[in-house]
Design an enzyme around this catalytic site. Structure first.
Site, PDB file in Angstrom:
ATOM      1  N   CYS A 177       0.819  -1.226   0.000  1.00 20.39           N
ATOM      2  CA  CYS A 177       0.000   0.000   0.000  1.00 20.39           C
ATOM      3  C   CYS A 177       0.848   1.270   0.000  1.00 20.39           C
ATOM      4  O   CYS A 177       0.331   2.353  -0.273  1.00 20.39           O
ATOM      5  CB  CYS A 177      -0.960  -0.008   1.181  1.00 20.39           C
ATOM      6  SG  CYS A 177      -2.058  -1.416   1.115  1.00 20.39           S
ATOM      7  N   HIS A 196      -3.604   6.969   2.054  1.00 24.93           N
ATOM      8  CA  HIS A 196      -3.942   5.635   1.546  1.00 24.93           C
ATOM      9  C   HIS A 196      -5.331   5.267   2.074  1.00 24.93           C
ATOM     10  O   HIS A 196      -5.676   5.581   3.222  1.00 24.93           O
ATOM     11  CB  HIS A 196      -2.891   4.624   2.025  1.00 24.93           C
ATOM     12  CG  HIS A 196      -3.286   3.214   1.757  1.00 24.93           C
ATOM     13  ND1 HIS A 196      -3.650   2.784   0.498  1.00 24.93           N
ATOM     14  CD2 HIS A 196      -3.409   2.129   2.573  1.00 24.93           C
ATOM     15  CE1 HIS A 196      -3.962   1.510   0.563  1.00 24.93           C
ATOM     16  NE2 HIS A 196      -3.834   1.084   1.802  1.00 24.93           N
ATOM     17  N   ASN A 248      -9.944  -0.514  -0.967  1.00 23.82           N
ATOM     18  CA  ASN A 248      -8.487  -0.415  -0.898  1.00 23.82           C
ATOM     19  C   ASN A 248      -7.894  -0.993  -2.190  1.00 23.82           C
ATOM     20  O   ASN A 248      -7.869  -2.210  -2.374  1.00 23.82           O
ATOM     21  CB  ASN A 248      -8.005  -1.192   0.333  1.00 23.82           C
ATOM     22  CG  ASN A 248      -6.496  -1.123   0.515  1.00 23.82           C
ATOM     23  OD1 ASN A 248      -5.776  -0.662  -0.365  1.00 23.82           O
ATOM     24  ND2 ASN A 248      -6.024  -1.591   1.659  1.00 23.82           N
TER      25      ASN A 248
HETATM   26  O1  UT7 Z   1      -3.918  -1.491   3.322  1.00 20.68           O
HETATM   27  C1  UT7 Z   1      -3.044  -2.411   3.912  1.00 20.68           C
HETATM   28  C2  UT7 Z   1      -3.060  -2.284   5.348  1.00 20.68           C
HETATM   29  N1  UT7 Z   1      -4.267  -2.850   5.859  1.00 20.68           N
HETATM   30  C3  UT7 Z   1      -4.993  -2.175   6.758  1.00 20.68           C
HETATM   31  O2  UT7 Z   1      -4.711  -1.036   7.036  1.00 20.68           O
HETATM   32  C4  UT7 Z   1      -6.136  -2.893   7.422  1.00 20.68           C
HETATM   33  C5  UT7 Z   1      -6.140  -2.607   8.902  1.00 20.68           C
HETATM   34  N2  UT7 Z   1      -7.164  -3.325   9.587  1.00 20.68           N
HETATM   35  C6  UT7 Z   1      -8.477  -3.022   9.521  1.00 20.68           C
HETATM   36  O3  UT7 Z   1      -8.856  -2.132   8.777  1.00 20.68           O
HETATM   37  C7  UT7 Z   1      -9.446  -3.732  10.415  1.00 20.68           C
HETATM   38  O4  UT7 Z   1      -8.744  -4.468  11.375  1.00 20.68           O
HETATM   39  C8  UT7 Z   1     -10.406  -4.689   9.639  1.00 20.68           C
HETATM   40  C9  UT7 Z   1     -11.351  -3.866   8.785  1.00 20.68           C
HETATM   41  C10 UT7 Z   1      -9.621  -5.635   8.752  1.00 20.68           C
HETATM   42  C11 UT7 Z   1     -11.258  -5.491  10.628  1.00 20.68           C
HETATM   43  O5  UT7 Z   1     -11.931  -4.624  11.502  1.00 20.68           O
HETATM   44  P1  UT7 Z   1     -11.841  -4.807  13.072  1.00 20.68           P
HETATM   45  O6  UT7 Z   1     -12.646  -3.728  13.641  1.00 20.68           O
HETATM   46  O7  UT7 Z   1     -10.395  -4.873  13.455  1.00 20.68           O
HETATM   47  O8  UT7 Z   1     -12.575  -6.186  13.284  1.00 20.68           O
HETATM   48  P2  UT7 Z   1     -12.019  -7.530  13.926  1.00 20.68           P
HETATM   49  O9  UT7 Z   1     -11.105  -8.217  12.979  1.00 20.68           O
HETATM   50  O10 UT7 Z   1     -11.539  -7.267  15.310  1.00 20.68           O
HETATM   51  O11 UT7 Z   1     -13.360  -8.350  14.031  1.00 20.68           O
HETATM   52  C12 UT7 Z   1     -14.422  -7.964  14.926  1.00 20.68           C
HETATM   53  C13 UT7 Z   1     -15.574  -8.930  14.759  1.00 20.68           C
HETATM   54  C14 UT7 Z   1     -15.159 -10.393  14.825  1.00 20.68           C
HETATM   55  O12 UT7 Z   1     -16.215 -11.116  15.437  1.00 20.68           O
HETATM   56  P3  UT7 Z   1     -16.100 -11.569  16.972  1.00 20.68           P
HETATM   57  O13 UT7 Z   1     -14.861 -12.405  17.027  1.00 20.68           O
HETATM   58  O14 UT7 Z   1     -15.972 -10.284  17.741  1.00 20.68           O
HETATM   59  O15 UT7 Z   1     -17.362 -12.293  17.191  1.00 20.68           O
HETATM   60  C15 UT7 Z   1     -15.057 -10.802  13.366  1.00 20.68           C
HETATM   61  O16 UT7 Z   1     -15.279 -12.174  13.172  1.00 20.68           O
HETATM   62  O17 UT7 Z   1     -16.137  -8.744  13.451  1.00 20.68           O
HETATM   63  C16 UT7 Z   1     -16.176  -9.989  12.762  1.00 20.68           C
HETATM   64  N3  UT7 Z   1     -15.983  -9.748  11.339  1.00 20.68           N
HETATM   65  C17 UT7 Z   1     -17.016  -9.472  10.523  1.00 20.68           C
HETATM   66  N4  UT7 Z   1     -18.341  -9.381  10.734  1.00 20.68           N
HETATM   67  C18 UT7 Z   1     -19.129  -9.083   9.679  1.00 20.68           C
HETATM   68  C19 UT7 Z   1     -14.843  -9.721  10.642  1.00 20.68           C
HETATM   69  N5  UT7 Z   1     -15.090  -9.445   9.362  1.00 20.68           N
HETATM   70  C20 UT7 Z   1     -16.432  -9.292   9.257  1.00 20.68           C
HETATM   71  C21 UT7 Z   1     -17.310  -8.983   8.199  1.00 20.68           C
HETATM   72  N6  UT7 Z   1     -18.617  -8.876   8.449  1.00 20.68           N
HETATM   73  N7  UT7 Z   1     -16.863  -8.770   6.947  1.00 20.68           N
END
Ligand code: UT7
Length: 331
Positions: A116, A256, A286
């Protein structure tokens, strides 16, 4: 004598037609428009469809527009750098394939792989060739077919990424515009959090790697999120301090587009209002190396000569950085 700087003198872009919105995604994995909008800020993303279409095809369309807009022929270009993590092939470089497709025959070209942050790394590299006088016209293109490395059964990654390309022309200037400064960094402790496991020399493709779904993006979102917020903010603020820039001095932050929450945190640390931040994540998601030039493309008509811009990115590697430039033209 004034210092020679490298200035962006034009932009072209290309987005594939197919729109994959959150409602269609919700039929593919257990997710919802509401979750994706609140956690990431993406409504839809573009997907390149069609047999034998790759990253070079996106880049070629962006560069064709760039050449027309800037009144250049393929023969005028001396250097082309393609920032991508989704190359057409392992080798040769996608940049070479792009040159071939466009009839750029009097240039050298190579790929930059910095995920990125790829556009920033490539822009700074090209700028050095311009500043030293070695090259007079360079193209930097950020292009990705992210859909080729995304598992559309994995809800953790499939809402995030999209396909697209955007290209800029860099030329020398003696005026007080162009690329002023850059801060670019890597930290290998990020490898474990965001990578593509197989298909490289360590783990060549095999039946097993396919069965284990190791040809798709692997990401642990939370650690990446934390690093991204810290590093993008720290680096952007460091750039402001280095050049004694207040929030008022900055026309736009060009961040980004990985997550709206990361963008907003960076803008807050810099003291910038939302109207000074380029945000189009809702429409394209992204697109990895293409996000920053795609923003510049969309805001081009609003930009004025002399505007102070901070370009800021964070990505796999980890890689991150900021570039400070003064916009070089009115359109
Ligand atoms: O560009 C390259 C660099 N990349 C980035 O900058 C990405 C950085 N990371 C992020 O943007 C975020 O961490 C994500 C968008 C990838 C994920 O968001 P988050 O707020 O960190 O969610 P999480 O991974 O902590 O997941 C929270 C909950 C989980 O459920 P439980 O375990 O709390 O029951 C996940 O299973 O959300 C669930 N979850 C979803 N639910 C509905 C994860 N993905 C989804 C989804 N839809 N698509």
């Amino acid at each position: 004598m004034n210092k020679t700087r490298a200035a962006i003198t034009g932009i072209g872009a290309y987005l594939p037609e197919y729109v994959l919105d959150n409602f269609e995604l919700a039929k593919m994995v257990d997710t919802s428009d509401e979750w994706i909008m609140t956690r990431i800020g993406i409504k839809e993303r573009r997907i390149l469809k069609g047999e034998n279409k790759g990253t070079s095809d996106l880049a070629v369309e962006a560069i064709k527009e760039l050449l027309v807009k800037t009144n250049n022929t393929p023969q005028d270009i001396e250097l082309l750098i393609c920032a991508t993590v989704t190359p057409d092939m392992q080798f040769p470089a996608t940049a070479n394939i792009i040159c071939d497709k466009l009839g750029i025959t009097d240039a050298f070209s190579f790929d930059v792989s910095a995920a990125c942050s790829g556009f920033l790394f490539a822009l700074e590299t090209a700028a050095q060739y311009i500043q030293t006088g070695k090259v007079k016209k360079a193209i930097v293109v950020g292009a990705e077919k992210m859909s080729s490395v995304i598992d559309y059964t994995d809800r953790n990654t499939c809402p995030i990424f999209g396909d697209g390309a955007a290209a800029v022309l860099l030329e020398p200037t003696e005026e007080e515009v162009g690329i002023i400064d850059s801060i670019l960094k890597v930290d290998g402790q990020g490898v474990k959090y965001l990578h593509l496991k197989a298909g490289g020399s360590v783990k060549p493709a095999s039946h097993q790697t396919i069965e284990d779904k190791e040809h798709y993006v692997y990401q642990e979102g939370q650690p990446v999120f934390k690093f991204a917020v810290t590093k993008m903010s720290d680096t952007s603020v460091e750039m402001m301090e280095r050049h004694k820039l207040s929030a008022d001095d900055i026309a736009y932050l060009v961040p980004h587009q990985a997550n709206l929450r990361i963008i907003e945190a960076t803008a807050r640390r810099m003291g910038l209002d939302k109207n000074k931040v380029m945000i189009n994540i809702e429409k394209y998601g992204n697109t990895t190396a293409a996000t920053i030039p795609l923003c510049l493309y969309e805001w081009e008509k609003k930009l004025k000569k002399g505007d102070n811009l901070i370009l800021s990115a964070f990505g796999a590697g980890f890689t991150w950085g900021a570039i400070y430039l003064k916009w070089a033209y009115n359109s």
